[in-house]
Structures are given as structure tokens and as C-alpha cells.
Scaffold this motif. Sequence first.
Motif, PDB file in Angstrom:
ATOM      1  N   THR A 142      78.539  69.444  63.224  1.00 44.41           N
ATOM      2  CA  THR A 142      77.284  69.555  62.477  1.00 44.41           C
ATOM      3  C   THR A 142      76.845  71.016  62.478  1.00 44.41           C
ATOM      4  N   PRO A 143      77.023  71.730  61.358  1.00 47.49           N
ATOM      5  CA  PRO A 143      76.648  73.140  61.315  1.00 47.49           C
ATOM      6  C   PRO A 143      75.160  73.343  61.631  1.00 47.49           C
ATOM      7  N   TYR A 144      74.887  74.367  62.410  1.00 45.67           N
ATOM      8  CA  TYR A 144      73.508  74.674  62.764  1.00 45.67           C
ATOM      9  C   TYR A 144      72.753  75.231  61.563  1.00 45.67           C
ATOM     10  N   LYS A 145      71.531  74.761  61.363  1.00 45.11           N
ATOM     11  CA  LYS A 145      70.676  75.354  60.322  1.00 45.11           C
ATOM     12  C   LYS A 145      70.230  76.743  60.778  1.00 45.11           C
ATOM     13  N   GLU A 146      70.009  76.873  62.073  1.00 45.45           N
ATOM     14  CA  GLU A 146      69.725  78.168  62.680  1.00 45.45           C
ATOM     15  C   GLU A 146      70.666  78.332  63.868  1.00 45.45           C
TER      16      GLU A 146
END
Length: 272
Positions: free
Chosen positions: A198-202
Amino acid sequence: MSKTSFDSQGIPHKARKRFGQNFLHDPAVINRIIRSIGPRTSDHIVEIGPGQGALTNQLQSSVARMDVVELDRDLIPFLRLQFGLNENFHIHEADALRFDFAGLRQSDEQLRIVGNLPYNISTPLIFHLVSYANIVEDMHFMLQKEVVDRMVAGAGDNNYGRLSVMTQYYCKVDLVFYVGPGAFNPPPKVDSAIVRLTPYKELPHPCQNTKVLDHVVKNAFAMRRKTIRNGLKNLMTGDEIEQLGIDPGLRPERLPLESFVKIADYLHNRDA
């Protein structure tokens, strides 16, 4: 789900070793993977290596758009025959290692990527895919258990290495479940696992230059039994490492992600 699929001429398609093919056929495992992904009617899903369509069938019927990337040209007619009449289905005969996934994006949507990845290219393919993290909501992959164990490993774990650091830089990494060889045809000689990225938004530890970070991590783990001082001696001195508050006598598997980022930022600014 049949263990053997047929192409448009009715000829059975056998798994090819050069493509690292092991076709998923166990219905219970397939259903568990689909539940883990949780496809939604608004989703744009991209499947890498659909093979005989074990996942494709359920995913395609549940989402707004489905793109598949398949390298084996002998599978293309079969996939077109099975799914080609569906307006939301699009097939791309291409090598996923060189494929531009950003080109599939519609407007500002986020892609969801899935795949039973070939074991022989899984690591370089993961490095390619995380470069698209900013346009991806999540990724679910079937991989060799050993690869997943490396991806989820933390500092101090024997499996911790370059793949761990660079994957965890971009994404939250979760082991979903393990899969035995019997779920595939032909059965591989190793266990497999489903992993969720799950790619980090930040980013929790943003780096000023990710190319420098990758260079540092690659050098540090090139000879993992060496200390950081020796592993990075062509990039910086032990004194410089110590000035960053990092023990140069540690081996690379003892350094958390944030320490590698600190080293990379120092080198980026020093050499600017």
C-alpha cells in the motif's frame, strides 16, 4: 477451474519455464485472493501475467476497467477469446519489466495492480512497480515465499536487505497468507505467499534523492557481512557516518530505513 487451458485452436497451453509460469488453479486459493483484493465496481485493475485467467475472470466482472499485461503471445488468443468481448477488458502484449503503467491511467484515478508474478523476474519487477507508487492505490502479488519474507523483514532480521528497504520506503508491506505448491499447475518447488503493498500518501521517511538512496542501499548490502564503514567506503568515511549519529561498525541489516535515508541525504547535499 480447469488445470489446462486451450488456445483459440483448441490446443492445450503448457506452462513455459522461460517465462517462469506456474498457473494457479486451486478455487479456494483463488477465492481467498479475490477476497483479499476486495474489487469494487469503481476500480481500475491492472493484472500482470493473467496466464490462464484464474484471477481475471472474477476481477473483470467486478470492476469498471481491467487491463492485463501478458508477455506470452500464445496466451493472447485464449485471453481474447475468453474476455475480449467485454468492453471493460483491455489486453497488452508486453514485458511488464519495461511496461509504462502510467500510460494506463485514466484522468487522476489510482490504479490497483495484481498479479501472480514470475519467480525469475519478481525482484526487478517489484523495483519497477514501486516507481509508480504515486499513481497506485495498492498492489497484491503472489510471489515466492522467500521474496515476501525479504519484503516484510525489519532491521535486525536475517531476511532484511535492499528489497526490504526500498519496498518499505514507498509502501506499507503486509504478508496476507502463504500458499503451498499444490495450488499451481505445474507445482513449483517452493512455497508462495500473497503480499499487499500500500503506497504511502505521505512518505514516513522522505529522501531528497531516491537514486542516491538506492545507490547507498545497494552498496551497503553488496557484501552484507561487512560493516557499514567498509560497505560504504567508496562513498564516505567512517567519521562521516559517525557524525550522522550512526555506528559505522554496524552491519547493514542492523540499520533501519531512516538511517539509510539520513546517509543518502547527507551524500546528496555534500556532493550537490
